[in-house]
Design a protein around this motif. Structure first.
Motif, mmCIF file in Angstrom:
data_model
loop_
_atom_site.group_PDB
_atom_site.id
_atom_site.type_symbol
_atom_site.label_atom_id
_atom_site.label_comp_id
_atom_site.label_asym_id
_atom_site.label_seq_id
_atom_site.Cartn_x
_atom_site.Cartn_y
_atom_site.Cartn_z
ATOM 1 N N ARG A 757 0.853 -1.193 0.000
ATOM 2 C CA ARG A 757 0.000 0.000 0.000
ATOM 3 C C ARG A 757 0.888 1.242 0.000
ATOM 4 N N LEU A 758 0.331 2.323 -0.513
ATOM 5 C CA LEU A 758 1.070 3.576 -0.613
ATOM 6 C C LEU A 758 0.203 4.692 -0.049
ATOM 7 N N ILE A 759 0.741 5.436 0.899
ATOM 8 C CA ILE A 759 0.047 6.580 1.493
ATOM 9 C C ILE A 759 0.552 7.830 0.774
ATOM 10 N N VAL A 760 -0.344 8.498 0.050
ATOM 11 C CA VAL A 760 0.031 9.644 -0.778
ATOM 12 C C VAL A 760 -0.461 10.918 -0.095
ATOM 13 N N ILE A 761 0.462 11.761 0.304
ATOM 14 C CA ILE A 761 0.104 13.038 0.922
ATOM 15 C C ILE A 761 0.044 14.086 -0.180
ATOM 16 N N ALA A 762 -1.175 14.559 -0.468
ATOM 17 C CA ALA A 762 -1.392 15.514 -1.563
ATOM 18 C C ALA A 762 -2.122 16.745 -1.055
ATOM 19 N N VAL A 763 -1.756 17.180 0.134
ATOM 20 C CA VAL A 763 -2.400 18.338 0.753
ATOM 21 C C VAL A 763 -1.802 19.618 0.183
ATOM 22 N N ASP A 764 -2.651 20.478 -0.386
ATOM 23 C CA ASP A 764 -2.197 21.756 -0.956
ATOM 24 C C ASP A 764 -2.295 22.831 0.118
ATOM 25 N N CYS A 765 -1.300 22.850 0.987
ATOM 26 C CA CYS A 765 -1.352 23.687 2.190
ATOM 27 C C CYS A 765 -0.455 24.912 2.004
ATOM 28 N N TYR A 766 -1.062 26.042 1.612
ATOM 29 C CA TYR A 766 -0.308 27.262 1.337
ATOM 30 C C TYR A 766 -0.996 28.441 2.022
ATOM 31 N N MET A 780 0.960 17.685 9.676
ATOM 32 C CA MET A 780 0.160 16.658 9.005
ATOM 33 C C MET A 780 1.038 15.501 8.528
ATOM 34 N N ILE A 781 2.190 15.811 7.927
ATOM 35 C CA ILE A 781 3.084 14.746 7.453
ATOM 36 C C ILE A 781 3.534 13.872 8.611
ATOM 37 N N GLN A 782 3.956 14.500 9.711
ATOM 38 C CA GLN A 782 4.437 13.740 10.856
ATOM 39 C C GLN A 782 3.342 12.865 11.452
ATOM 40 N N ASN A 783 2.128 13.399 11.555
ATOM 41 C CA ASN A 783 1.037 12.628 12.145
ATOM 42 C C ASN A 783 0.644 11.437 11.271
ATOM 43 N N ILE A 784 0.659 11.623 9.968
ATOM 44 C CA ILE A 784 0.294 10.516 9.073
ATOM 45 C C ILE A 784 1.339 9.411 9.147
ATOM 46 N N ILE A 785 2.608 9.791 9.142
ATOM 47 C CA ILE A 785 3.666 8.777 9.228
ATOM 48 C C ILE A 785 3.588 8.037 10.551
ATOM 49 N N LYS A 786 3.353 8.762 11.638
ATOM 50 C CA LYS A 786 3.216 8.119 12.948
ATOM 51 C C LYS A 786 2.015 7.192 12.982
ATOM 52 N N SER A 985 -11.750 11.227 -6.696
ATOM 53 C CA SER A 985 -12.504 10.106 -7.254
ATOM 54 C C SER A 985 -11.577 8.969 -7.661
ATOM 55 N N GLY A 986 -12.130 7.760 -7.688
ATOM 56 C CA GLY A 986 -11.392 6.583 -8.111
ATOM 57 C C GLY A 986 -11.524 5.469 -7.093
ATOM 58 N N THR A 987 -10.842 4.366 -7.360
ATOM 59 C CA THR A 987 -10.906 3.249 -6.412
ATOM 60 C C THR A 987 -9.875 3.380 -5.303
ATOM 61 N N HIS A 988 -8.973 4.362 -5.397
ATOM 62 C CA HIS A 988 -8.082 4.593 -4.273
ATOM 63 C C HIS A 988 -8.895 5.130 -3.096
ATOM 64 N N LYS A 989 -8.336 5.038 -1.927
ATOM 65 C CA LYS A 989 -9.013 5.533 -0.726
ATOM 66 C C LYS A 989 -8.593 6.984 -0.495
ATOM 67 N N THR A 990 -9.565 7.835 -0.234
ATOM 68 C CA THR A 990 -9.299 9.264 -0.073
ATOM 69 C C THR A 990 -9.637 9.695 1.346
ATOM 70 N N VAL A 991 -8.705 10.389 1.975
ATOM 71 C CA VAL A 991 -8.934 10.974 3.300
ATOM 72 C C VAL A 991 -8.974 12.490 3.133
ATOM 73 N N ILE A 992 -10.120 13.095 3.392
ATOM 74 C CA ILE A 992 -10.277 14.544 3.289
ATOM 75 C C ILE A 992 -10.140 15.140 4.688
ATOM 76 N N VAL A 993 -9.141 15.997 4.852
ATOM 77 C CA VAL A 993 -8.863 16.609 6.156
ATOM 78 C C VAL A 993 -9.551 17.970 6.213
ATOM 79 N N LYS A 994 -10.550 18.088 7.048
ATOM 80 C CA LYS A 994 -11.316 19.329 7.157
ATOM 81 C C LYS A 994 -10.578 20.343 8.026
ATOM 82 N N GLY A 995 -10.607 21.599 7.574
ATOM 83 C CA GLY A 995 -10.014 22.685 8.355
ATOM 84 C C GLY A 995 -8.524 22.844 8.182
ATOM 85 N N LEU A 996 -7.923 22.034 7.323
ATOM 86 C CA LEU A 996 -6.464 22.113 7.154
ATOM 87 C C LEU A 996 -6.092 23.129 6.083
ATOM 88 N N VAL A 997 -6.789 23.135 4.960
ATOM 89 C CA VAL A 997 -6.463 24.023 3.848
ATOM 90 C C VAL A 997 -7.471 25.158 3.824
#
Length: 1046
Positions: A757-766, A780-786, A985-997
C-alpha cells in the motif's frame, strides 16, 4: 416562430381567455397588426398584455384553429374569472417570450464570438503551432494548416498513403479494447428500447466486438461496460465476463489459438453496486471505472504475453471509447497506458444543447440539471484532446455536430480524423427478385390460396396485424425507443392530419418493450402517453399498430412484414448521428423517409426536415403511392448496403488505426527482469523488517542495479543476498539537477515495487501569498507517518509518497527546514505531476524516473506554448473578455518552477485572470493540447502535458510498478489546486482533512460548479478527518477505508 394550435393545449387555454375578453377586437387586430407594442415608460404609458399577445402570438396561429377555439369559448359567461385569468396568463406569456428572445440574443452573440475566436485561433496557430508540435507531428508541415484544402481532399490525401488492412496481417495478434458504459449490455437477447440508454449503440458495440475478433490479426477484443448487481435487471448483467465469440481455426493458425482469444464483454463494478443508474448519474464514478479497467488490462496484458507475447506484456493496440462517458474513460486509460485512443461520439452534447434551446421549453440551467449537459460537453472536449482518431458516419456529423467543438477544427487539426461507414451483418439478407408480385397481398402473409394449408408466419406478424382493420395496406414502419428526440409524436401528427395518407397506408410503431407505462422513466412514459392520446384524438384505431413487446430476434421479421406490404421505413429523429435502423431497413428492401440531420447516404429514399410534419406526410405519401419510385429506392438500398458490411467496416477501421502514431509502454528498464528478481529481494526485506518495523533503514536504498546481472560465481541465493547487503554504499551517484532522466538507467531498484500500500500526501497547504504553510504541512506529514507506523501490520508493507505543485528544489528545501528525511518517501510527484522521483542509494539524493518524461511527452510543445500562454493571459481577462491595450501584464514567467514538461507563471492579480475552462478553450482553438492548472492559492499557473497530472501520475505508478491504485490512500484537504477534484474520485481511498487548507485555487476552475458531477457525494472509498485529529484517529480511518470493497 409559428405556433400551431393542434396539440398545444396551453395555447388553447390562453386563447380561451383572450378571445372571450377581446373577441370583438381580435378580427380588427389581425387585419391591421401594429408594428410595435408600447411598454412601460416614464410618460405613464403601460404595456397591454392582451394587445401584445394578439400581435405577437395570435397572428401566427392558423386561422382555422383560431376559429375553432373561438367557437369553444363563446358559451363561457363568467367574465370576472376570465379577466383575472387573462391578466395572469398574458403576463406569463410576455415573460416567457422576453426570456426566449434574450436566450436567442445570447446564443447569437455566443456563435458570433465563437466564430471570431476560432478565426483568431487559426491565425495564431499559423504563426505559432509549428513550435508547439511534438517531433512526431512536425513532419506534417506547417503548410498543411494554411493551404485552402477542403476536408474531403485532405481526407483523401491522408487515405492514399496508408496500407489497406488485409489477410496478411494475421501474424499481428492484436489486443483491442472497446468501452461502452451505459445501458444494459449483453450478447444475446438484448433489451433494446427498455430504457433511453439501451438502444442502437448497445447493439453496435456488441456486433463491432464480434466482427473485430473475426478479423485477421486481431487476437482478443474486450468490450468494457458496467457490472450491475441489481434485482431491477436480469442476473446476466452481474456476470463479470461474457464470451461473445471465440477465434476459430480459420481465423488463427490451429495451435496458436489460445484460450483467451476471441471477443468478450468485461463488466467492471463502479458506482453503487446494487443499482442500475442512467447515464446522467454515472459521471461521478467514471474514475472508479478507469481504475478497475486498468487493473483488468494489466492482468490481461500479462496473460496474453504468456500466450502470444513470448513472455512480454501484450498491450492494447487501441482503446476505443463510445459516447462521452466512455470517451472520458478512454482518454484517462490511454494516458495511463500511453496507447492510442479512438472516439465515436454516437450523439453529441453541444448539438443536443442547441436542439433543446431551440425548442424553448427549458433554460440552460434546467437542461444541465436534467441531462448533465455541461459535464458531458467537457468530457467530449477532453476526449477530443486525447483522441488519435474520431470515427464519424456522415459529413453532416463532421461539419454541423463535431464542428461545434473547440477541439475539432478540420482546417487546423493535426490528428487523423476518419469518416467511416459503420458495419452491419447482412448474411441473413436475401435479395428478392424485382419481378415478384403480390407480396403486398394479405394472402402471402397469412396463408396461400383457398383450400391450401396456411403458411407459417412469425408470431410478431400476428401481433402487429391484429391492430389493423385492413392489413392489405402498405405499412409505414417506425422502430425506435420512445425518446423525445426520436420525434414519434410529430410522425403521428403528420399521419393523423393527412387524410390521403391514412386512407392509403397503415402505421406501425415499434416503441421498445413495456409492461406498464407508469413504470417507465418519465421521458419514455411521456412520449408513449402522448402517442396514445394522439391516436385517440385522430381516431386512428384500426390504422396504427403499437405492440407492447417484441424480441430482438423479431426485428428482421418486422422489416420483412413491412417490405412484403410494399411499405416504407421512416426515421423522423431530430438528429441521427448514424442510423442503424436505416441500414437494417434497406437491407430488407424497405425504402425510407429519414431526417435530413445526419444518417447514412444510401440513396434509397427521401430526406425531410423532422420539424415539418407536412413535409413528412408528403414524403411518405409520395413513396407509398409511386410504385416506380418505390422500386428504384428498394434496389438502390440493396446495392449500397454492402458498403456498410462488418468486414468492410472493420477493414477500414483497422487501416485507420494502423495509420495513427502507435504508442505503448516502453521502459528503459526491464520490469519483467525485476519481477524475476523479486524473490531474491524478499529475503532482504524480511531481514530488515525483523531489525526494525517502525523505521526506514538506510539499506532500503541499497539494492542491486535495475539492469545489473547476478554474480557469476555465486550459486547460493542466500549468500548472494547477504554479500550484497554487506557491500558499501556507492558514492558516485549523479545529482538530479542538470541531468537528463535517461542518464539514470542504472539507478537503484525502487523499494516502491514491493509495497502493498502507498500513502500519498497531496495536501495543498499554502498561505495567502502562495508560500508553504510550514507548520500545518509538517504537522500533518508527521502525524500521518506516525499513524501508519503505530500499527505493526500496516507499517510492515506501507510506503509514503508526496504529491505537490512545488518544484523539486523548493520541496527539498522544505524538507531541510522541516528536518524531514527525503528517504521517508518512496516517491515524490513534483510540479503538478510533471516529474516523478525516487530516493537514491546515496542519502539525500533523488533519482528521476527514467521513463516518465517519454510517457507524458505526447502532444507536448514547450516553447511555442510559452508564447501563446503569455499572449493569452495578458490580453484576456475573466470570462474570456479582451483586456484594454496598455493594461499591465497579469503574469510573469516563474523560471524556478518551470521544467522540461512544466511551464510555470507567477500570477500578479488573481482577480483578473481567466478561469481554467476559458484558458483551455482558447488553447484548443489554437490547436494546443495540454493540462493547465492554477495552484498555490491561485498565485501560480502551471501548464503540464496532456497526459500528466497528479492523479495520472498515480496510475503511472500502477502501470510501471504494478502498485494497485486500489491500495493507495490519498490525503487531501477540503480545497486545493484546480486539479484537486481529480485526486478524490477513483478506487483509491481518499482521506479529506477538514479545516487544514484555508486557501485553495479550485474557484478558478470553471464558471459553473460541476463538482457534484465529478466527485461522488457518498462513497465507501472516502473518509474524513479534522485537522487536529490525533494519531489514533488517523490510524482508525485508514483501517476503516482498507475494508471498503473494491
Amino acid at each position: 416562430m409559428r405556433l400551431r394550435m393542434a396539440g398545444n393545449e396551453w395555447i388553447n387555454g390562453y386563447l380561451e381567455a383572450i378571445l372571450d375578453s377581446q373577441a370583438q377586437g381580435i378580427e380588427e387586430t389581425q387585419q391591421k397588426p401594429q408594428t410595435s407594442v408600447a411598454l412601460r415608460d416614464g410618460e405613464g404609458e403601460f404595456f397591454n398584455p392582451t394587445k401584445y399577445f394578439v400581435e405577437e402570438v395570435v397572428t401566427g396561429v392558423d386561422e382555422t384553429d383560431l376559429h375553432r377555439t373561438w367557437l369553444k369559448v363563446v358559451a363561457t359567461r363568467n367574465s370576472r374569472e376570465r379577466n383575472s385569468r387573462l391578466e395572469n396568463m398574458c403576463w406569463r406569456i410576455w415573460h416567457l417570450t422576453r426570456k426566449k428572445k434574450q436566450l436567442e440574443w445570447e446564443d447569437s452573440q455566443r456563435v458570433a464570438n465563437r466564430r471570431l475566436e476560432r478565426e483568431q485561433g487559426r491565425r495564431d496557430a499559423t504563426e505559432d503551432l509549428f513550435e508547439d508540435l511534438s517531433e512526431g507531428e512536425k513532419g506534417d508541415g506547417l503548410g498543411e494548416i494554411v493551404q485552402p484544402e477542403t476536408p474531403r481532399r485532405q481526407l483523401q490525401r491522408n487515405s492514399s498513403s496508408v496500407d489497406i488492412w488485409s489477410d496478411d496481417k494475421k501474424e499481428n495478434r492484436l489486443y483491442v479494447v472497446l468501452i461502452s458504459l451505459h445501458g444494459l449490455v449483453r450478447g444475446e437477447n438484448m433489451e433494446l428500447g427498455s430504457d433511453s440508454d439501451t438502444g442502437g449503440q448497445v447493439k453496435y458495440v456488441v456486433e463491432l466486438a464480434r466482427a473485430l475478433a473475426r478479423m485477421p490479426g486481431v487476437y482478443r477484443v474486450d468490450l468494457f461496460t458496467r457490472q450491475i448487481c441489481s434485482s431491477e435487471v436480469d442476473w446476466s448483467y452481474a456476470e463479470p465476463t461474457e464470451m461473445l465469440t471465440t477465434a476459430s481455426a480459420e481465423d488463427c493458425d490451429g495451435d496458436e489459438t489460445g484460450e483467451s482469444s476471441g471477443a468478450y464483454i468485461i463488466r467492471i463494478p463502479f458506482g453503487p453496486r446494487d443499482k442500475y443508474l442512467p447515464k446522467e448519474i454515472l459521471w461521478p464514478y467514471i474514475q472508479e471505472f478507469v481504475d478497475g479497467a486498468l487493473a483488468h488490462i494489466l492482468n490481461m496484458s500479462k496473460v496474453l504475453g504468456e500466450q502470444i507475447g513470448n513472455g512480454k506484456p501484450v498491450w492494447p493496440y487501441v482503446i476505443h471509447g463510445h459516447y462521452a462517458d466512455a470517451g472520458d474513460s478512454a482518454a484517462l486509460l490511454s494516458g495511463a497506458l500511453n496507447v492510442p485512443m479512438v472516439l465515436t461520439g454516437h450523439s453529441l452534447g453541444r448539438n443536443k444543447l442547441e436542439q433543446l434551446l431551440k425548442q424553448g421549453r427549458q433554460s440552460k440551467e434546467d437542461i444541465n440539471s436534467t441531462y448533465k449537459i455541461k459535464r458531458r460537453i467537457e468530457a467530449e472536449e477532453l476526449s477530443l484532446d486525447a483522441a488519435e482518431l474520431v470515427i464519424t458516419s456522415t459529413r453532416q456529423e463532421i461539419d454541423e455536430q463535431w464542428g461545434l467543438y473547440d477541439g475539432f477544427d478540420v482546417k487546423l487539426e493535426k490528428v487523423l480524423r476518419a469518416r467511416a461507414r459503420r458495419g452491419m451483418d447482412f448474411t441473413n439478407v436475401v435479395v428478392q427478385e424485382e419481378t415478384l408480385e403480390g407480396d403486398g397481398e394479405l394472402a402471402s402473409l397469412a396463408g396461400g390460396a383457398e383450400g391450401s394449408s396456411p403458411k407459417a408466419v412469425p408470431t410478431i406478424w400476428s401481433d402487429v396485424m391484429r391492430f389493423f382493420t385492413n392489413p392489405h395496406k402498405p405499412m409505414i414502419l417506425a422502430l425506435s425507443r420512445p425518446d423525445p428526440k426520436k420525434n414519434i409524436t410529430t410522425l403521428l401528427k403528420a399521419f393523423g392530419e393527412c387524410r390521403h395518407l391514412r386512407e392509403l397506408a397503415n402505421l406501425t410503431l415499434i416503441m421498445g418493450n413495456r409492461d406498464d407505462i407508469d413504470e417507465l422513466p418519465s421521458g419514455n412514459a411521456s412520449v408513449l402517453t402522448t402517442a396514445l392520446k394522439l391516436i385517440d384524438k385522430y381516431d386512428l384505431y384500426g390504422s396504427v399498430a403499437y405492440p407492447k413487446h417484441h424480441k430482438q430476434s423479431d426485428v428482421p421479421d418486422i422489416y420483412r412484414l413491412a417490405a412484403n406490404t410494399k411499405g416504407v421505413f421512416i426515421n423522423p429523429a431530430l438528429v441521427e448521428p448514424f442510423g442503424l435502423t436505416l441500414i437494417e431497413a434497406a437491407a430488407h428492401g424497405l425504402p425510407m423517409v429519414a431526417t435530413k440531420n445526419g444518417g447514412p447516404a444510401l440513396h434509397n429514399g427521401l430526406l425531410v426536415d423532422p420539424h415539418d410534419q407536412e413535409a413528412i406526410a408528403n414524403a411518405l405519401l409520395k413513396l407509398v403511392s409511386e410504385k416506380n419510385l418505390w422500386n428504384e429506392c428498394r434496389i438502390n438500398g440493396w446495392k449500397n448496403i454492402h458498403l456498410f458490411s462488418w468486414p468492410e467496416h472493420c477493414r477500414t477501421y483497422l487501416t485507420r488505426v494502423a495509420s495513427c502514431r502507435m504508442r505503448h509502454p516502453q521502459w528503459q528498464t526491464d520490469a519483467d527482469e525485476m519481477a524475476a528478481q523479486e524473490d531474491e529481494f524478499s529475503l532482504n526485506d524480511s531481514l530488515k523488517d525483523v531489525q526494525d518495523m517502525s523505521l526506514r533503514l538506510s539499506v532500503d536504498g541499497d539494492k542491486p542495479s535495475w539492469n545489473a546481472s547476478l554474480e557469476p560465481n555465486s550459486n547460493d541465493p542466500v549468500k548472494q543476498i547477504m554479500s550484497r547487503m554487506k557491500q558499501p554504499e556507492t558514492k558516485s551517484k549523479p545529482e538530479v539537477q542538470g541531468k537528463k532522466q535517461g542518464d539514470n538507467v542504472g539507478s537503484r531498484f525502487p523499494v516502491l515495487r514491493r509495497r502493498e500500500r502507498l500513502i500519498v500526501i497531496a495536501v495543498d497547504c499554502y498561505n495567502e501569498e502562495g508560500a508553504v504553510d510550514v507548520k500545518s504541512m509538517v504537522t500533518m506529514i508527521q502525524n500521518i507517518i506516525k499513524a501508519v507506523r503505530s500499527d505493526p501490520k500496516m507499517a510492515k508493507n506501507s510506503g509514503f509518497a508526496l504529491s505537490t505543485s512545488m518544484p523539486l528544489d523548493e520541496l527539498t528545501s522544505f524538507f531541510k527546514s522541516a528536518k524531514i528525511q527525503v528517504s521517508e518517501f518512496d516517491t515524490l510527484i513534483c510540479s503538478s505531476g510533471s516529474e516523478v522521483y525516487y530516493p537514491g542509494a546515496e542519502e539525500g539524493k533523488l533519482l528521476p524516473d527514467p521513463d516518465y518524461a517519454s510517457h507524458i511527452d505526447y502532444r507536448w510543445g514547450n516553447e511555442g506554448l510559452k508564447n501563446t500562454v503569455w499572449k493569452l493571459m495578458n490580453t484576456t481577462a475573466v470570462g474570456g473578455e479582451a483586456r484594454n491595450k496598455g493594461s499591465p501584464s497579469l503574469v510573469e514567467e516563474d523560471k524556478p518552477s518551470s521544467n522540461e514538461h512544466c511551464v510555470a507563471y507567477l500570477i500578479k492579480d488573481r482577480s483578473k485572470v481567466m478561469r481554467i475552462d476559458d484558458l483551455r478553450q482558447k488553447l484548443r482553438l489554437r490547436g494546443l493540447r495540454c493540462h493547465p492548472m492554477y495552484c498555490r492559492n491561485s498565485t501560480r499557473l502551471q501548464i503540464v502535458p496532456l497526459l500528466a497530472s497528479r492523479s495520472q501520475a498515480l496510475r503511472y505508478l500502477f502501470v510501471r510498478w504494478r502498485l494497485n491504485v486500489a491500495n493507495m490512500y490519498v490525503v487531501v484537504g477540503e480545497h486545493g489546486d484546480t486539479d484537486y477534484e481529480e485526486l478524490i474520485s477513483g478506487t483509491h481511498k481518499t482521506v479529506i482533512v477538514k479545516g487544514l487548507v484555508t486557501f485553495g485555487s479550485d474557484a478558478l476552475l470553471r464558471s459553473t460548479d460541476l463538482r457534484d458531477d465529478i466527485v461522488p457525494s457518498e462513497s465507501p472509498f472516502i473518509g474524513f478527518l479534522k485537522a487536529d485529529s490525533p494519531v489514533n484517529e488517523i490510524t482508525d480511518i485508514l483501517k476503516q477505508l482498507s475494508k471498503a470493497a473494491t
